[in-house]
Scaffold this motif. Structure first.
Motif, mmCIF file in Angstrom:
data_model
loop_
_atom_site.group_PDB
_atom_site.id
_atom_site.type_symbol
_atom_site.label_atom_id
_atom_site.label_comp_id
_atom_site.label_asym_id
_atom_site.label_seq_id
_atom_site.Cartn_x
_atom_site.Cartn_y
_atom_site.Cartn_z
ATOM 1 N N GLY A 153 59.434 -6.541 -12.018
ATOM 2 C CA GLY A 153 59.304 -6.266 -13.441
ATOM 3 C C GLY A 153 57.883 -6.092 -13.951
ATOM 4 O O GLY A 153 57.665 -5.930 -15.156
ATOM 5 N N ILE A 154 56.909 -6.112 -13.061
ATOM 6 C CA ILE A 154 55.510 -5.916 -13.476
ATOM 7 C C ILE A 154 55.267 -4.431 -13.737
ATOM 8 O O ILE A 154 55.663 -3.578 -12.943
ATOM 9 N N LYS A 155 54.620 -4.141 -14.836
ATOM 10 C CA LYS A 155 54.282 -2.759 -15.174
ATOM 11 C C LYS A 155 53.004 -2.379 -14.436
ATOM 12 O O LYS A 155 51.896 -2.550 -14.930
ATOM 13 N N VAL A 156 53.184 -1.846 -13.237
ATOM 14 C CA VAL A 156 52.073 -1.591 -12.319
ATOM 15 C C VAL A 156 51.061 -0.620 -12.909
ATOM 16 O O VAL A 156 49.846 -0.848 -12.846
ATOM 17 N N ASN A 157 51.546 0.460 -13.497
ATOM 18 C CA ASN A 157 50.619 1.460 -14.049
ATOM 19 C C ASN A 157 49.771 0.892 -15.181
ATOM 20 O O ASN A 157 48.587 1.203 -15.306
ATOM 21 N N ARG B 93 48.493 10.376 -10.615
ATOM 22 C CA ARG B 93 48.687 9.766 -9.288
ATOM 23 C C ARG B 93 47.725 10.312 -8.238
ATOM 24 O O ARG B 93 48.109 10.645 -7.111
ATOM 25 N N LEU B 94 46.458 10.389 -8.619
ATOM 26 C CA LEU B 94 45.406 10.750 -7.679
ATOM 27 C C LEU B 94 44.767 9.477 -7.138
ATOM 28 O O LEU B 94 44.744 8.447 -7.821
ATOM 29 N N PRO B 95 44.227 9.523 -5.931
ATOM 30 C CA PRO B 95 43.567 8.328 -5.370
ATOM 31 C C PRO B 95 42.363 7.923 -6.212
ATOM 32 O O PRO B 95 41.599 8.782 -6.679
ATOM 33 N N SER B 96 42.190 6.624 -6.393
ATOM 34 C CA SER B 96 41.091 6.138 -7.228
ATOM 35 C C SER B 96 39.732 6.530 -6.665
ATOM 36 O O SER B 96 38.781 6.766 -7.422
ATOM 37 N N PHE B 97 39.639 6.613 -5.355
ATOM 38 C CA PHE B 97 38.364 7.011 -4.747
ATOM 39 C C PHE B 97 37.953 8.403 -5.215
ATOM 40 O O PHE B 97 36.804 8.625 -5.623
ATOM 41 N N LEU B 98 38.897 9.344 -5.191
ATOM 42 C CA LEU B 98 38.587 10.719 -5.585
ATOM 43 C C LEU B 98 38.356 10.834 -7.091
ATOM 44 O O LEU B 98 37.454 11.543 -7.544
ATOM 45 N N ASN C 229 39.732 7.485 -16.112
ATOM 46 C CA ASN C 229 39.996 7.088 -14.724
ATOM 47 C C ASN C 229 41.427 6.595 -14.570
ATOM 48 O O ASN C 229 42.152 7.004 -13.648
ATOM 49 N N GLY C 230 41.828 5.700 -15.472
ATOM 50 C CA GLY C 230 43.161 5.103 -15.370
ATOM 51 C C GLY C 230 44.271 6.115 -15.524
ATOM 52 O O GLY C 230 45.292 6.053 -14.815
ATOM 53 N N ILE C 231 44.122 7.066 -16.440
ATOM 54 C CA ILE C 231 45.172 8.068 -16.661
ATOM 55 C C ILE C 231 45.360 8.938 -15.430
ATOM 56 O O ILE C 231 46.496 9.197 -14.986
ATOM 57 N N MET D 209 44.542 -0.984 -17.108
ATOM 58 C CA MET D 209 43.736 -2.023 -17.753
ATOM 59 C C MET D 209 42.550 -2.438 -16.895
ATOM 60 O O MET D 209 41.456 -2.693 -17.422
ATOM 61 N N VAL D 210 42.723 -2.495 -15.573
ATOM 62 C CA VAL D 210 41.593 -2.911 -14.736
ATOM 63 C C VAL D 210 40.489 -1.858 -14.729
ATOM 64 O O VAL D 210 39.295 -2.195 -14.671
ATOM 65 N N PHE D 211 40.870 -0.584 -14.826
ATOM 66 C CA PHE D 211 39.845 0.461 -14.852
ATOM 67 C C PHE D 211 39.124 0.499 -16.197
ATOM 68 O O PHE D 211 37.916 0.727 -16.250
ATOM 69 N N VAL D 212 39.844 0.269 -17.266
ATOM 70 C CA VAL D 212 39.195 0.178 -18.578
ATOM 71 C C VAL D 212 38.259 -1.029 -18.603
ATOM 72 O O VAL D 212 37.121 -0.943 -19.083
ATOM 73 N N GLY D 213 38.727 -2.146 -18.069
ATOM 74 C CA GLY D 213 37.893 -3.345 -18.022
ATOM 75 C C GLY D 213 36.647 -3.154 -17.179
ATOM 76 O O GLY D 213 35.546 -3.569 -17.564
ATOM 77 N N SER D 214 36.790 -2.498 -16.027
ATOM 78 C CA SER D 214 35.650 -2.257 -15.151
ATOM 79 C C SER D 214 34.611 -1.374 -15.839
ATOM 80 O O SER D 214 33.395 -1.652 -15.796
ATOM 81 N N ALA D 215 35.063 -0.314 -16.481
ATOM 82 C CA ALA D 215 34.139 0.595 -17.162
ATOM 83 C C ALA D 215 33.453 -0.092 -18.341
ATOM 84 O O ALA D 215 32.272 0.166 -18.618
#
Length: 325
Positions: A214-218, A127-132, A119-121, A223-229
């Motif tokens: 300076g935050i690494k947004v990607n 750069r696809l929408p998370s919903f899709l 999901n995260g990749i 990380m949030v998608f890995v954590g959620s899964a």
């Protein structure tokens, strides 16, 4: 000297400055509890029933905590229900093949990490929408869960696995309560006490401004998608342990409940605001509503209608709060 009929203007002014939308879930929790306590006194206030409410809320709470981080970044994860089933079935199959509970648990959690990574990749690099993306992986993972055992249930009989993941008691409390407490403490600490949590909220407020600072947004989104899964995978293990079996239908109705618990708890659907404690109360509220509706004689379809109405109201409050901020 004021009389009992007079109102303290200072108190009125203070009450006027309170942002009541932040306390909706707590007020709602009390009102719903009182309602069912009055209308279903014979069964609702029974200690066994109240314990069951907490136990049934445990997997939802754990997934809602993961969802809080995803929603706080302005994204959404629709694949958690399918991940629950695949992780639970994977653990069951590995347990049958090896008779090693720890290996089964690791494989189940690894499935969650793999789904979150995919999901995260696609969301961060393609750069696809998370919903899709998560809508697609929801179907993909659900298909894998059905294919893994050819729609057959997998019994889970290992005593250690069952005790650790749902069936045991520790210091007089069900093990599910301890899992819930641990998840809440870790989630609260990460979101409120660590730099990572600040980055999550910053990305949700403005990804562009976060990049400039300076935050690494990607990396945060990944990380949030890995954590959620992985929270969904843990929920799958808990279902398998408590039910002493895994099936492809595990978690199939949890998505709506998890999103409702998160949003009702005060997490914004549009990012930049999240609360782990609110997710806990929201999960308990949803579990209490389900329990109360069952005691009231409502069927599954009617319960789904009520949950859908709750989500609609919660999203309305979230949208109104975003417009007023």
């Amino acid at each position: 000297m004021s009389t009992p009929t007079q109102t303290d203007p200072g108190l009125v002014a203070r009450l006027g400055t309170v942002k009541w939308s932040n306390y909706v879930v707590y007020i709602g929790f009390v009102l719903v509890f009182v309602f069912f306590a009055v209308t279903q006194t014979q069964y609702f206030l029974n200690a066994t029933n109240l314990t069951n409410i907490v136990i049934q809320a445990a997997p939802i709470t754990i997934m809602a905590i993961g969802m809080v981080f995803v929603l706080s970044t302005g994204e959404i994860d629709l694949s958690i229900g399918s991940t629950v089933a695949l992780s639970g079935l994977t653990a069951g199959v590995v347990l049958q093949a090896t008779d090693q509970w720890w290996l089964a648990a690791l494989c189940g959690l690894a499935i969650g990490a793999a789904v979150g990574l995919v999901n995260g990749i696609f969301i961060t690099w393609v750069r696809l929408p998370s919903f899709l993306v998560t809508l697609a992986t929801m179907g993909l993972v659900a298909g894998l869960a059905r294919q893994l055992t050819d729609l057959q249930s997998v019994p889970v009989t290992d005593k250690a696995f069952v005790w650790i993941f749902g069936g045991g008691n520790l210091l007089g409390l069900p093990i599910m309560v301890w899992w819930t407490a641990a998840a809440v403490l870790v989630g609260w600490h990460l979101l409120r006490q660590r730099r990572y949590g600040a980055h999550v909220l910053a990305v949700g407020n403005s990804a562009a401004a976060s990049r400039v600072s300076g935050i690494k947004v990607n990396r945060v989104r990944l990380m949030v998608f890995v954590g959620s899964a992985m929270t969904a995978a843990l929920a799958g293990l808990l279902y398998a342990g408590r039910l002493q079996g895994a099936r492809y239908t595990l978690g199939e109705t949890d998505l709506m409940t998890v999103i409702a618990a998160s949003i009702v708890g005060g997490t914004s659907l549009f990012g930049g605001k999240g609360t782990v404690i609110g997710a806990l109360i929201g999960s308990l509220l949803m579990s209490m509503i389900n329990n109360g509706l069952i005691l009231s004689g409502l069927n599954v379809s009617q319960q789904m209608i009520v949950r859908g109405a709750i989500i609609l109201i919660a999203v309305s409050f979230s949208l109104r709060g975003k417009k007023n901020s």
